[in-house]
Design a protein around this motif. Structure first.
Motif, PDB file in Angstrom:
ATOM      1  N   VAL A   1     -25.677  70.101  -3.739  1.00 13.00           N
ATOM      2  CA  VAL A   1     -25.083  69.716  -2.459  1.00 13.00           C
ATOM      3  C   VAL A   1     -23.687  69.144  -2.682  1.00 13.00           C
ATOM      4  O   VAL A   1     -22.756  69.411  -1.901  1.00 13.00           O
ATOM      5  CB  VAL A   1     -25.991  68.712  -1.729  1.00 13.00           C
ATOM      6  CG1 VAL A   1     -25.367  68.295  -0.403  1.00 13.00           C
ATOM      7  CG2 VAL A   1     -27.378  69.305  -1.495  1.00 13.00           C
ATOM      8  N   ALA A   2     -23.513  68.352  -3.748  1.00 12.86           N
ATOM      9  CA  ALA A   2     -22.189  67.807  -4.043  1.00 12.86           C
ATOM     10  C   ALA A   2     -21.199  68.916  -4.358  1.00 12.86           C
ATOM     11  O   ALA A   2     -20.018  68.843  -3.970  1.00 12.86           O
ATOM     12  CB  ALA A   2     -22.284  66.839  -5.217  1.00 12.86           C
TER      13      ALA A   2
ATOM     14  N   SER B   1     -12.186  70.589  -1.196  1.00 14.48           N
ATOM     15  CA  SER B   1     -11.044  71.010  -2.008  1.00 14.48           C
ATOM     16  C   SER B   1     -10.402  72.292  -1.492  1.00 14.48           C
ATOM     17  O   SER B   1      -9.205  72.506  -1.680  1.00 14.48           O
ATOM     18  CB  SER B   1     -11.485  71.207  -3.457  1.00 14.48           C
ATOM     19  OG  SER B   1     -12.486  72.208  -3.548  1.00 14.48           O
ATOM     20  N   MET B   2     -11.170  73.151  -0.828  1.00 14.29           N
ATOM     21  CA  MET B   2     -10.625  74.403  -0.301  1.00 14.29           C
ATOM     22  C   MET B   2     -10.272  74.301   1.188  1.00 14.29           C
ATOM     23  O   MET B   2      -9.902  75.293   1.799  1.00 14.29           O
ATOM     24  CB  MET B   2     -11.649  75.550  -0.498  1.00 14.29           C
ATOM     25  CG  MET B   2     -12.166  75.684  -1.904  1.00 14.29           C
ATOM     26  SD  MET B   2     -10.928  76.294  -3.040  1.00 14.29           S
ATOM     27  CE  MET B   2     -11.789  76.131  -4.587  1.00 14.29           C
TER      28      MET B   2
ATOM     29  N   ALA C   1     -19.299  61.478   1.970  1.00 12.39           N
ATOM     30  CA  ALA C   1     -18.605  62.571   2.647  1.00 12.39           C
ATOM     31  C   ALA C   1     -18.101  62.134   4.010  1.00 12.39           C
ATOM     32  O   ALA C   1     -17.023  62.563   4.468  1.00 12.39           O
ATOM     33  CB  ALA C   1     -19.547  63.765   2.779  1.00 12.39           C
ATOM     34  N   GLN C   2     -18.837  61.267   4.694  1.00 11.91           N
ATOM     35  CA  GLN C   2     -18.383  60.771   5.984  1.00 11.91           C
ATOM     36  C   GLN C   2     -17.118  59.918   5.837  1.00 11.91           C
ATOM     37  O   GLN C   2     -16.268  59.911   6.721  1.00 11.91           O
ATOM     38  CB  GLN C   2     -19.496  59.972   6.656  1.00 11.91           C
ATOM     39  CG  GLN C   2     -20.619  60.836   7.210  1.00 11.91           C
ATOM     40  CD  GLN C   2     -21.733  60.016   7.842  1.00 11.91           C
ATOM     41  OE1 GLN C   2     -22.170  59.017   7.279  1.00 11.91           O
ATOM     42  NE2 GLN C   2     -22.184  60.451   9.011  1.00 11.91           N
ATOM     43  N   VAL C   3     -17.011  59.193   4.746  1.00  8.90           N
ATOM     44  CA  VAL C   3     -15.772  58.449   4.479  1.00  8.90           C
ATOM     45  C   VAL C   3     -14.604  59.419   4.337  1.00  8.90           C
ATOM     46  O   VAL C   3     -13.504  59.190   4.864  1.00  8.90           O
ATOM     47  CB  VAL C   3     -15.929  57.579   3.221  1.00  8.90           C
ATOM     48  CG1 VAL C   3     -14.595  56.937   2.842  1.00  8.90           C
ATOM     49  CG2 VAL C   3     -16.984  56.509   3.436  1.00  8.90           C
ATOM     50  N   GLN C   4     -14.823  60.538   3.641  1.00  7.83           N
ATOM     51  CA  GLN C   4     -13.766  61.532   3.483  1.00  7.83           C
ATOM     52  C   GLN C   4     -13.379  62.144   4.824  1.00  7.83           C
ATOM     53  O   GLN C   4     -12.195  62.407   5.079  1.00  7.83           O
ATOM     54  CB  GLN C   4     -14.245  62.633   2.521  1.00  7.83           C
ATOM     55  CG  GLN C   4     -13.305  63.812   2.375  1.00  7.83           C
ATOM     56  CD  GLN C   4     -12.036  63.465   1.621  1.00  7.83           C
ATOM     57  OE1 GLN C   4     -11.965  62.404   1.003  1.00  7.83           O
ATOM     58  NE2 GLN C   4     -11.049  64.342   1.692  1.00  7.83           N
TER      59      GLN C   4
ATOM     60  N   LEU D   1     -18.315  61.753  -6.486  1.00  7.77           N
ATOM     61  CA  LEU D   1     -16.987  61.809  -7.102  1.00  7.77           C
ATOM     62  C   LEU D   1     -16.489  63.244  -7.238  1.00  7.77           C
ATOM     63  O   LEU D   1     -15.292  63.461  -7.418  1.00  7.77           O
ATOM     64  CB  LEU D   1     -17.036  61.151  -8.489  1.00  7.77           C
ATOM     65  CG  LEU D   1     -17.377  59.657  -8.511  1.00  7.77           C
ATOM     66  CD1 LEU D   1     -17.399  59.145  -9.939  1.00  7.77           C
ATOM     67  CD2 LEU D   1     -16.371  58.873  -7.680  1.00  7.77           C
ATOM     68  N   GLU D   2     -17.410  64.227  -7.177  1.00  9.34           N
ATOM     69  CA  GLU D   2     -16.983  65.627  -7.198  1.00  9.34           C
ATOM     70  C   GLU D   2     -16.216  65.998  -5.937  1.00  9.34           C
ATOM     71  O   GLU D   2     -15.081  66.481  -6.017  1.00  9.34           O
ATOM     72  CB  GLU D   2     -18.204  66.527  -7.392  1.00  9.34           C
ATOM     73  CG  GLU D   2     -17.906  68.017  -7.405  1.00  9.34           C
ATOM     74  CD  GLU D   2     -17.270  68.453  -8.710  1.00  9.34           C
ATOM     75  OE1 GLU D   2     -16.148  68.981  -8.649  1.00  9.34           O
ATOM     76  OE2 GLU D   2     -17.876  68.233  -9.761  1.00  9.34           O
ATOM     77  N   PRO D   3     -16.775  65.785  -4.738  1.00  5.96           N
ATOM     78  CA  PRO D   3     -16.007  66.114  -3.529  1.00  5.96           C
ATOM     79  C   PRO D   3     -15.025  65.015  -3.112  1.00  5.96           C
ATOM     80  O   PRO D   3     -14.019  65.301  -2.460  1.00  5.96           O
ATOM     81  CB  PRO D   3     -17.092  66.317  -2.476  1.00  5.96           C
ATOM     82  CG  PRO D   3     -18.213  65.465  -2.914  1.00  5.96           C
ATOM     83  CD  PRO D   3     -18.185  65.468  -4.416  1.00  5.96           C
TER      84      PRO D   3
END
Length: 941
Positions: A714-715, A723-724, A759-762, A799-801
């Motif tokens: 999922v990450a 990233s894309m 992810a919501q923070v991003q 940390l990946e996304p």
């Protein structure tokens, strides 16, 4: 009764008397004993002379060489796959032993899981078939005709239609080797079906057990050496021929009733006699001028098609559509033993016995002119051509040799003390080299024990097998200090594992091309063993081509054939220096088999990449790897674009996220390469990013709730989306897809919950303060504390996304250590460490680097250190303002530098004097009551 019909009448009478004495009446054994004599009589009376042989038998080779010089046949029919005939002339360019191979990588008409198909026929100098080949090829006017089934028919006739069936060739013995070879050279033939000429071994287990027990030997190879090989080593032609026919008929009549195996055996015999009659009819050759070389098992045949006057009713089926390639591959004694289930060392002992027989009988063997690696006796070539005149009527009417041979007691060879003493001294010397504490006393013990064991087994002269048993008892004792045991040392001492080599002229075009292109390395690539190659492309640019070849060989050949010691190949990088360990001579078979797939290694690599990409089970990650390999090794933009389009097709059909991490890693690498090396991105990768964005947005809600989807997968999906995202939006994608996907995602697993928070923070749906509050609540809930490591695992994979959350992950871990009491922390600590090691090994460096930036560098500063997340808010908020003011003051102090930087960046403007004003954020922070009243006033009633 005619004379030829009465040859074995006396023997028949003796066997009838024996049957009457041993059984209730003559009928009990008549079908076996008298039937054996009938088989021998029938084969002897055949106008086309049948020469029965046993594979790798020195006695058969000696008898063959002697008979060829006496008879001088004009046509030699050989039991070998008929499609292998064009390769036999290349044997002179090889060092024996080698194997003739038929190979098919494109399988049509057979089950797909059989591929690749491979048939090998090993050839040694101490074999009757090599003597026949050398005679026929180097004697003018002699024709060599291979009459056995083709390689395609070998697989057509396999039983059961299963992959297991193809490994059980009708010519392969049933029992495995009692002592499997210890060297890796035993795999020289690979997973191939073997075709033997004259395999002789009882297929009736009880018969073999009876022979071994009464012969006082341990295995079949020792029985054959003692009771057949030695008596027939210097016998005359008629005796040899009749005894071999007798053995073949006995083993055939006492074979178990396996209907399928019997059918294959008889079909082979029908096939061979059909081919011989066809050739006789087409060429008009007199059968008396021909010689049929076949295994003793097939010589005593009872099929209707037997003989030149046999029935012509067998129909040969057409070959399949499979494409067969043929070549020569290296072989070895251990490879022959491993493939055909022989005892380890038996072929080496046979080679030694062959040399002894040549000295004792003084028979001049046949060798191919110019044979590589063979000793060249004086006038060898002339002897092969200028044969002595034929003796009329030799062996035209055979006499009964069986009666005397069967009634004669075994001849006990006298003890050769010099030979046995030499063996004893040499085994002690070899044992010392291998770490054994052997002494002269051990040599004496081996000598005496060998004589003792031979006496117990009714032998006056110890055989190599007796000597081997004695050496194991007296030298090895109860331990093996080194890599080799005494059994293996004796095998090496008796002749060793002779390994053949295919010469340069006999190699396929691909292998010769590889040797030519690697010539600048100045290495002996045909030599076995590992060689070191040093490539300095900066000093010698021409070595860059050698580097390209080596990287392709590393990709195509098994591990160890071409191994990179220093240097690596990455997208967008040019190598400067490399170091390689090469063992192409050791892996010559694999290199030759590459030649069956194409003319150059580039062609083979392209075919394999396409095969991998278009495989029905290929995933998106597999196809992207093929794209990367095509770019790395072939530098082919055309192939990369084709395979990239295939990756786009596979991605659109995938319904799982199993390969998401690999897809993300490879797409990022390819994007970075194309952005730095190409003016524009290839169309396929733009479409891939666009399709992938929509694809992973669709699968995201399901992956969050699916228990089978791991947090790492999922990450990786989120990493692709984040990233894309900029590229995907520029290509026409809608960010609403991602927002809707998050709105529909409701994970329950702690790790995925933490991943969704990150992810919501991003996405801006969750602030850091809210995220910090959620983590504080977790640590404050005693029921949730045991699951806190799983939340940390989710943050770690985040940390990946979202790599900018590295400082927050450090904060979360630090808070746990600071707030939890020891009774809770200590049991939880091993779980935390194992979780971080298992789930975040590739992301741990980022976390450690961030921790090193946050924590003080010296132990003395730790007592006064205050974590950044515990500093007062006013101090934190004042720092950016102070920094901005300092930056503005710096720019105002150096206007010329500021203008130069602005021109460099393409900005236009002029300096304007403005009164300093307090920042709105600073004013709001200083007067919060006024800010609240102003907000209420603007909102209206």
């Amino acid at each position: 009764m005619r004379e030829e019909e009465a040859v074995f009448e006396a023997l028949r009478a003796q066997l009838r008397e024996a049957a009457t004495a041993l059984a209730d009446g003559p009928d009990a054994l008549e079908g076996i004993l008298l039937g054996i004599v009938d088989d021998v009589d029938r084969a002897v009376r055949e106008p086309l002379e049948i020469f029965p042989v046993c594979h790798h038998s020195p006695a058969s080779a000696i008898a063959m060489a002697r008979r060829l010089r006496e008879k001088r046949p004009k046509v030699v029919y050989l039991e070998l796959c008929e499609d292998m005939a064009p390769l036999l002339s290349e044997l002179r360019n090889c060092r024996l032993p080698v194997a003739v191979q038929a190979f098919a990588s494109e399988v049509k008409g057979f089950p797909a899981d059989w591929a690749p198909l491979s048939v090998v026929a090993p050839i040694t100098e101490a074999s009757a078939e090599y003597q026949a080949i050398a005679y026929a090829l180097d004697t003018p006017g002699v024709e060599l005709v291979l009459v056995d089934r083709s390689s395609d028919h070998v697989f057509q006739w396999q039983a059961g239609g299963s992959p297991e069936g193809r490994s059980a060739d009708p010519e392969a013995p049933e029992a495995p080797s009692e002592t499997p070879p210890a060297e890796e050279d035993a795999a020289l033939h690979g997973d191939a079906v073997g075709v033997e000429i004259g395999d002789l071994r009882p297929r009736f287990a009880e018969l073999e057990e009876h022979l071994l027990r009464h012969g006082r030997v341990r295995h079949w190879s020792e029985w054959w050496h003692q009771y057949v090989e030695l008596p027939l080593g210097d016998s005359d032609h008629d005796t040899y021929r009749q005894v071999m026919l007798l053995i073949g008929s006995l083993f055939r009549r006492l074979a178990p009733g396996d209907a399928e195996r019997v059918r294959v055996d008889e079909d082979r015999e029908r096939y061979m006699w059909t081919r011989m009659r066809d050739h006789l009819a087409a060429s008009g050759t007199d059968p008396a001028d021909c010689l049929y070389v076949c295994g003793a098992f097939h010589a005593a045949s009872r099929v209707e098609e037997f003989g030149v006057e046999g029935a012509a009713t067998f129909e040969i089926s057409p070959p399949s559509a499979s494409v067969w390639q043929h070549g020569l591959i290296p072989s070895s004694h251990s490879a022959i033993e491993a493939q055909f289930g022989l005892t380890a060392g038996s072929v080496s002992i046979a080679a030694t016995q062959w040399a002894k027989n040549l000295k004792r009988t003084r028979v001049q063997p046949f060798r191919l002119e110019g044979q590589v690696g063979a000793k060249k006796p004086a006038k060898t070539a002339k002897a092969a051509v200028s044969l002595p005149p034929a003796v009329p009527g030799v062996a035209d009417v055979a006499s009964d040799k069986l009666s005397g041979f069967l009634r004669r007691a075994p001849v006990l060879d006298p003890l050769d003390e010099a030979e046995l003493l030499g063996w004893s001294v040499e085994i002690v010397r070899a044992a010392r080299r291998n770490g054994y504490l052997a002494s002269t006393a051990d040599a004496i013990a081996v000598f005496e024990t060998s004589i003792l064991l031979a006496g117990l087994r009714d032998r006056a002269r110890p055989t190599p097998y007796d000597f081997q048993d004695a050496a194991i008892t007296c030298v090895e004792k109860d331990s093996v200090p080194g890599r080799r045991d005494v059994r293996r040392i004796v095998e090496i001492m008796m002749g060793g594992d002779r390994i053949g080599q295919v010469g340069y002229e006999a190699l396929p075009p691909l292998a010769r091309d590889v040797h030519d292109r690697l010539a600048p390395l100045n290495l002996k690539l045909q030599q076995r063993g590992v060689q070191r190659a040093l490539l300095d492309m900066a000093a010698s640019p021409e070595l860059a081509r050698c580097s390209d070849v080596l990287w392709m060989l590393r990709h195509l050949l098994p591990w160890g054939a071409a191994r990179a010691i220093m240097g690596e190949r990455r997208l967008g990088e040019q190598p400067i220096q490399e170091s390689w360990d090469l063992a192409l001579g050791t892996h010559q078979r694999e290199l030759i088999e590459l030649g069956y797939e194409g003319v150059t290694i580039e062609q083979v690599l392209e075919q394999r990449l396409r095969r991998r990409a278009y495989d029905a089970q290929a995933t998106t990650a597999d196809v992207l790897k093929a794209v990367e390999d095509a770019t790395l090794y072939l530098r082919s933009r055309r192939l990369a674009d084709e395979l990239g389009t295939r990756a786009l097709e596979v991605l659109a059909t995938e319904r799982s996220v199993d390969g998401a991490p690999e897809v993300l890693r490879r797409v990022r690498r390819l994007l970075a390469y194309y952005r730095t090396s190409e003016p524009v991105l290839p169309p396929w990768i733009e479409s891939f990013v666009k399709t992938g964005y929509a694809h992973y947005c669709t699968l995201l809600p399901t992956a969050f709730g699916d228990e089978d989807a791991t947090v790492r997968q999922v990450a990786a999906m989120l990493g692709f989306l984040f990233s894309m995202e900029s590229l995907a939006l520029s290509l026409g994608c809608d960010r609403t897809q991602l927002e809707l996907a998050f709105a529909q995602s409701h994970p329950k697993e702690p790790a995925k919950v933490a991943l969704r928070w990150a992810a919501q923070v991003q996405l801006g749906q969750l602030s850091r303060a809210e995220l910090r509050s959620l983590c504080d609540d977790l640590l404050g809930n005693p029921l949730v504390v045991p699951a806190y490591p799983r939340y940390l695992s989710g943050f770690l994979h985040a940390l990946e996304p979202v790599p900018q959350l590295a400082d927050f992950v450090v904060e979360a871990v630090s808070n746990a250590f600071a707030r939890l009491p020891d009774p809770v922390l200590l049991p939880w600590l091993p779980t935390l460490i194992s979780t971080l090691r298992a789930d975040g090994s590739d992301l741990a460096p980022l976390l450690i680097r961030e921790a090193g930036r946050i924590f003080p560098g010296r132990l003395a500063a730790l007592d006064a250190w205050v974590p950044p997340w515990l500093e007062p808010p006013a101090v934190v908020e004042a720092r950016p303002t102070a920094g901005a003011g300092a930056g503005a003051a710096l720019l105002a102090a150096y206007p010329a530098t500021c203008d130069a930087v602005a021109d460099l960046l393409g900005y236009e403007g002029s300096w304007e004097a403005a009164a300093p004003a307090a920042s709105g954020a600073v004013l709001t922070a200083r007067h919060p009551d006024t800010a609240v009243a102003l907000e209420a006033l603007l909102a209206g009633p």
